[in-house]
Design a protein around this motif. Structure first.
Motif, PDB file in Angstrom:
ATOM      1  N   VAL A  11       0.999  -1.183   0.105  1.00  0.00           N
ATOM      2  CA  VAL A  11      -0.142   0.182  -0.025  1.00  0.00           C
ATOM      3  C   VAL A  11       0.762   1.388   0.285  1.00  0.00           C
ATOM      4  N   PRO A  12       0.784   2.594  -0.893  1.00  0.00           N
ATOM      5  CA  PRO A  12       1.478   3.541  -1.357  1.00  0.00           C
ATOM      6  C   PRO A  12       0.810   3.960  -0.194  1.00  0.00           C
ATOM      7  N   VAL A  13       1.704   5.251   0.310  1.00  0.00           N
ATOM      8  CA  VAL A  13       0.837   6.217   1.512  1.00  0.00           C
ATOM      9  C   VAL A  13       1.576   7.575   1.347  1.00  0.00           C
ATOM     10  N   TYR A  14       0.573   8.439   0.929  1.00  0.00           N
ATOM     11  CA  TYR A  14       1.267   9.328   0.829  1.00  0.00           C
ATOM     12  C   TYR A  14       0.491  10.567   1.371  1.00  0.00           C
ATOM     13  N   ASP A  15       0.107  11.248   2.909  1.00  0.00           N
ATOM     14  CA  ASP A  15      -0.181  12.553   3.563  1.00  0.00           C
ATOM     15  C   ASP A  15      -1.331  11.321   4.014  1.00  0.00           C
ATOM     16  N   GLU A  16      -1.711  10.651   3.895  1.00  0.00           N
ATOM     17  CA  GLU A  16      -2.801   9.634   4.330  1.00  0.00           C
ATOM     18  C   GLU A  16      -3.560   9.469   5.230  1.00  0.00           C
ATOM     19  N   ARG A  17      -2.759  10.243   6.599  1.00  0.00           N
ATOM     20  CA  ARG A  17      -3.195  10.166   8.240  1.00  0.00           C
ATOM     21  C   ARG A  17      -4.722   9.316   8.552  1.00  0.00           C
ATOM     22  N   ASP A  44       5.193   4.626   3.570  1.00  0.00           N
ATOM     23  CA  ASP A  44       5.016   5.806   3.166  1.00  0.00           C
ATOM     24  C   ASP A  44       5.865   6.250   2.515  1.00  0.00           C
ATOM     25  N   ASP A  45       5.293   7.371   2.029  1.00  0.00           N
ATOM     26  CA  ASP A  45       6.609   7.575   0.357  1.00  0.00           C
ATOM     27  C   ASP A  45       6.409   9.545   0.858  1.00  0.00           C
ATOM     28  N   GLY A  46       6.959   9.021   2.548  1.00  0.00           N
ATOM     29  CA  GLY A  46       7.832  10.498   2.933  1.00  0.00           C
ATOM     30  C   GLY A  46       6.915  11.243   3.586  1.00  0.00           C
ATOM     31  N   GLY A  75       7.234   9.857  -4.902  1.00  0.00           N
ATOM     32  CA  GLY A  75       6.194   9.395  -5.711  1.00  0.00           C
ATOM     33  C   GLY A  75       5.883   7.748  -5.966  1.00  0.00           C
ATOM     34  N   LYS A  76       4.831   7.718  -6.536  1.00  0.00           N
ATOM     35  CA  LYS A  76       3.707   6.875  -6.443  1.00  0.00           C
ATOM     36  C   LYS A  76       4.507   5.034  -6.782  1.00  0.00           C
ATOM     37  N   GLY A  77       5.185   5.476  -7.611  1.00  0.00           N
ATOM     38  CA  GLY A  77       6.283   4.136  -8.382  1.00  0.00           C
ATOM     39  C   GLY A  77       7.510   4.645  -7.975  1.00  0.00           C
ATOM     40  N   LEU A  95      -3.054  -1.816  -3.349  1.00  0.00           N
ATOM     41  CA  LEU A  95      -4.162  -1.202  -3.764  1.00  0.00           C
ATOM     42  C   LEU A  95      -3.342   0.896  -2.539  1.00  0.00           C
ATOM     43  N   ASP A  96      -4.297   1.498  -3.169  1.00  0.00           N
ATOM     44  CA  ASP A  96      -3.984   2.838  -2.765  1.00  0.00           C
ATOM     45  C   ASP A  96      -4.581   2.825  -1.186  1.00  0.00           C
ATOM     46  N   ALA A  97      -4.096   3.921  -0.586  1.00  0.00           N
ATOM     47  CA  ALA A  97      -4.576   3.873   0.990  1.00  0.00           C
ATOM     48  C   ALA A  97      -5.772   4.974   1.285  1.00  0.00           C
ATOM     49  N   LEU A  99      -9.059   4.665   0.722  1.00  0.00           N
ATOM     50  CA  LEU A  99      -9.948   3.711   1.185  1.00  0.00           C
ATOM     51  C   LEU A  99     -11.173   3.953  -0.606  1.00  0.00           C
ATOM     52  N   GLN A 100     -10.271   4.130  -1.105  1.00  0.00           N
ATOM     53  CA  GLN A 100     -11.227   4.659  -2.577  1.00  0.00           C
ATOM     54  C   GLN A 100     -11.077   2.712  -3.396  1.00  0.00           C
ATOM     55  N   ASP A 101     -10.150   2.286  -2.844  1.00  0.00           N
ATOM     56  CA  ASP A 101     -10.125   0.648  -3.455  1.00  0.00           C
ATOM     57  C   ASP A 101     -10.928   0.142  -2.154  1.00  0.00           C
ATOM     58  N   GLY A 204      -7.941  13.293   3.481  1.00  0.00           N
ATOM     59  CA  GLY A 204      -7.576  13.755   2.551  1.00  0.00           C
ATOM     60  C   GLY A 204      -7.614  14.469   1.076  1.00  0.00           C
ATOM     61  N   ARG A 205      -6.266  14.632   0.251  1.00  0.00           N
ATOM     62  CA  ARG A 205      -6.864  15.139  -1.108  1.00  0.00           C
ATOM     63  C   ARG A 205      -5.829  14.393  -2.030  1.00  0.00           C
ATOM     64  N   SER A 206      -6.642  13.703  -3.480  1.00  0.00           N
ATOM     65  CA  SER A 206      -6.008  13.243  -4.579  1.00  0.00           C
ATOM     66  C   SER A 206      -4.392  14.207  -4.434  1.00  0.00           C
ATOM     67  N   LYS A 207      -3.609  13.390  -5.038  1.00  0.00           N
ATOM     68  CA  LYS A 207      -2.132  14.070  -4.976  1.00  0.00           C
ATOM     69  C   LYS A 207      -2.201  14.719  -6.339  1.00  0.00           C
ATOM     70  N   PHE A 208      -2.917  13.529  -7.467  1.00  0.00           N
ATOM     71  CA  PHE A 208      -3.000  14.082  -8.924  1.00  0.00           C
ATOM     72  C   PHE A 208      -3.618  15.340  -9.453  1.00  0.00           C
ATOM     73  N   GLU A 211      -2.118  17.582 -14.648  1.00  0.00           N
ATOM     74  CA  GLU A 211      -1.055  17.599 -15.455  1.00  0.00           C
ATOM     75  C   GLU A 211      -0.722  16.589 -15.647  1.00  0.00           C
ATOM     76  N   ARG A 212      -1.517  15.746 -14.658  1.00  0.00           N
ATOM     77  CA  ARG A 212      -0.068  14.153 -14.821  1.00  0.00           C
ATOM     78  C   ARG A 212      -0.885  13.463 -15.931  1.00  0.00           C
ATOM     79  N   TYR A 213      -2.069  13.774 -16.873  1.00  0.00           N
ATOM     80  CA  TYR A 213      -1.782  13.819 -18.214  1.00  0.00           C
ATOM     81  C   TYR A 213      -0.897  13.772 -19.105  1.00  0.00           C
TER      82      TYR A 213
HETATM   83  N1  UDP Z   1       0.465   8.146  -3.286  1.00  0.00           N
HETATM   84  C1  UDP Z   1       2.865   8.089  -2.930  1.00  0.00           C
HETATM   85  N2  UDP Z   1       3.194   9.310  -3.398  1.00  0.00           N
HETATM   86  C2  UDP Z   1       3.010  10.362  -3.756  1.00  0.00           C
HETATM   87  C3  UDP Z   1       1.552  10.272  -4.540  1.00  0.00           C
HETATM   88  C4  UDP Z   1       0.784   9.809  -3.936  1.00  0.00           C
HETATM   89  O1  UDP Z   1       2.601   6.998  -2.358  1.00  0.00           O
HETATM   90  O2  UDP Z   1       3.946  10.712  -4.282  1.00  0.00           O
HETATM   91  C5  UDP Z   1      -0.252   7.049  -2.776  1.00  0.00           C
HETATM   92  C6  UDP Z   1      -1.734   7.967  -2.332  1.00  0.00           C
HETATM   93  O3  UDP Z   1      -1.145   7.982  -1.011  1.00  0.00           O
HETATM   94  C7  UDP Z   1      -2.502   6.691  -2.439  1.00  0.00           C
HETATM   95  C8  UDP Z   1      -2.450   6.415  -3.940  1.00  0.00           C
HETATM   96  O4  UDP Z   1      -1.044   6.174  -4.093  1.00  0.00           O
HETATM   97  O5  UDP Z   1      -2.104   5.816  -1.169  1.00  0.00           O
HETATM   98  C9  UDP Z   1      -2.610   6.506  -4.923  1.00  0.00           C
HETATM   99  O6  UDP Z   1      -2.858   9.005  -4.466  1.00  0.00           O
HETATM  100  P1  UDP Z   1      -4.187   9.481  -5.118  1.00  0.00           P
HETATM  101  O7  UDP Z   1      -5.282   8.760  -4.079  1.00  0.00           O
HETATM  102  O8  UDP Z   1      -4.143  10.979  -5.024  1.00  0.00           O
HETATM  103  O9  UDP Z   1      -5.086   9.182  -6.802  1.00  0.00           O
HETATM  104  P2  UDP Z   1      -5.867   8.919  -7.129  1.00  0.00           P
HETATM  105  O10 UDP Z   1      -7.190   8.267  -6.523  1.00  0.00           O
HETATM  106  O11 UDP Z   1      -6.374  10.726  -7.562  1.00  0.00           O
HETATM  107  O12 UDP Z   1      -5.323   8.723  -8.605  1.00  0.00           O
END
Ligand code: UDP
Ligand code: MG
Length: 315
Positions: A11-17, A44-46, A75-77, A95-97, A99-101, A204-208, A211-213
């Protein structure tokens, strides 16, 4: 198909307290009910919002949970790669952190994997995101499908299941994680898709943003190049280089004949073209050689980098 004995969840996590505890409360019962050996790796991606403290508590309280913290936000990658490096399961799920999944979909993804696929990608058939994102995503997926020939509806779904071999073969940097299914398909793995439930983001809010496209399309060119020519860059650069050089030599030979016949060629545009083609051709050829050398080190370097980003691990 053989049953996959152990499962790693990354699970990648960035500011998802605020999502982390509810996520653990949903996820852990599901993975425990699988009746297999499981580990949950939260990367925990910083994060800077206090996620680190919540994660540390989880790692101490829950035996299945391991937390990998990266030194900064890479970054997520990069977060996924760090998780993949530690994953020991026969199957690896992401899966994303946020709760959308819905973790309740995990058994279905595993089932599809055991039915014979190497990579099962989630498809947010009923995507719960703002319309702008849905529209942009549709264009993105359409173009990618056309250009790569991989017929998926939703490439960049965070919810995926992989056989361990697939994860081990991946070397992704930057934002290339969007094309994991494409890269896996290029490597010869069987890629399928199943629809998964998607929920709106509640904390929280989306990190993207959009511009990602733009970056996504640049990455698509990279992927197409890597997919077709990574193992043989010389065939692209060397081929073009030979073609250019040959054309330049022909032009120059023609002008040389004219010159010996006593014609002035000093002010002919063709002379410039001939010289230019030879110079550019040799350059392309050289780039091909250099690419061949680089490509031999690339995979290993990227994997080592992913490991080098980890600050600490709490089990
Ligand atoms: N995430 C991450 N590093 C980043 C940006 C996002 O690990 O630099 C994680 C984020 O915490 C989440 C997942 O990647 O678990 C998807 O991010 P987000 O929900 O913001 O993307 P979206 O659902 O808008 O595509
Ligand atoms: Mg999200």
């Amino acid at each position: 198909m053989a049953r996959l004995g152990s499962v790693s969840i990354v699970v990648p996590v960035y500011d998802e307290r605020d999502s982390l505890r509810p996520l653990a409360d949903e996820l852990l019962p599901v993975v425990r009910a699988l009746g297999r050996e499981v580990e949950v790796i939260m990367v925990d991606d910083g994060s800077r919002d206090g996620s680190a403290e919540v994660l540390a508590d989880l790692a101490h309280a829950e035996p299945e949970v391991t937390v990998v913290r990266l030194r900064r936000n890479f970054g997520k990658g990069a977060a996924l790669m760090a998780g993949f490096r530690r994953a020991r399961g026969d199957a690896v799920l992401t899966l994303d952190a946020d709760l959308q999944d819905d973790p309740a979909e995990i058994p279905r993804l595993l089932e599809a994997l055991e039915a014979g696929a190497d990579l099962v990608s989630g498809w947010k058939a009923d995507r719960q995101d703002p319309w702008s994102k849905r529209a942009a995503s549709r264009v993105f997926n359409g173009v990618t499908t056309r250009m790569t020939g991989l017929p998926l509806h939703d490439l960049n779904c965070g919810f995926k299941a992989y056989r361990a071999e697939v994860v081990r073969s991946l070397a992704i940097s930057g934002e290339l994680y969007r094309y994991i299914p494409v890269m896996a398909a290029y490597e010869g793995f069987a890629v399928t898709e199943i629809p998964v439930r998607h929920r709106p983001r509640t904390h929280g809010r989306s990190k993207f943003g959009l511009e990602r496209y733009v970056r996504g399309f640049l990455d698509l060119l990279t992927i197409l190049f890597i997919g077709r020519f990574r193992h043989r860059p010389m065939h692209l650069f060397g081929g073009l280089g030979l073609l250019f050089t040959l054309a330049g030599i022909l032009i120059s030979a023609y002008l040389t004949v004219l010159w010996f016949a006593g014609e002035g060629i000093g002010d002919r545009p063709l002379l410039l073209l001939g010289v230019l083609l030879i110079v550019v051709g040799i350059q392309l050829f050289t780039i091909g050689l250099v690419s061949e050398m680089i490509q031999r080190n690339r995979l290993r370097t990227e994997r080592d980098e992913a490991a080098g980003r980890v600050e600490r691990v709490i089990e």
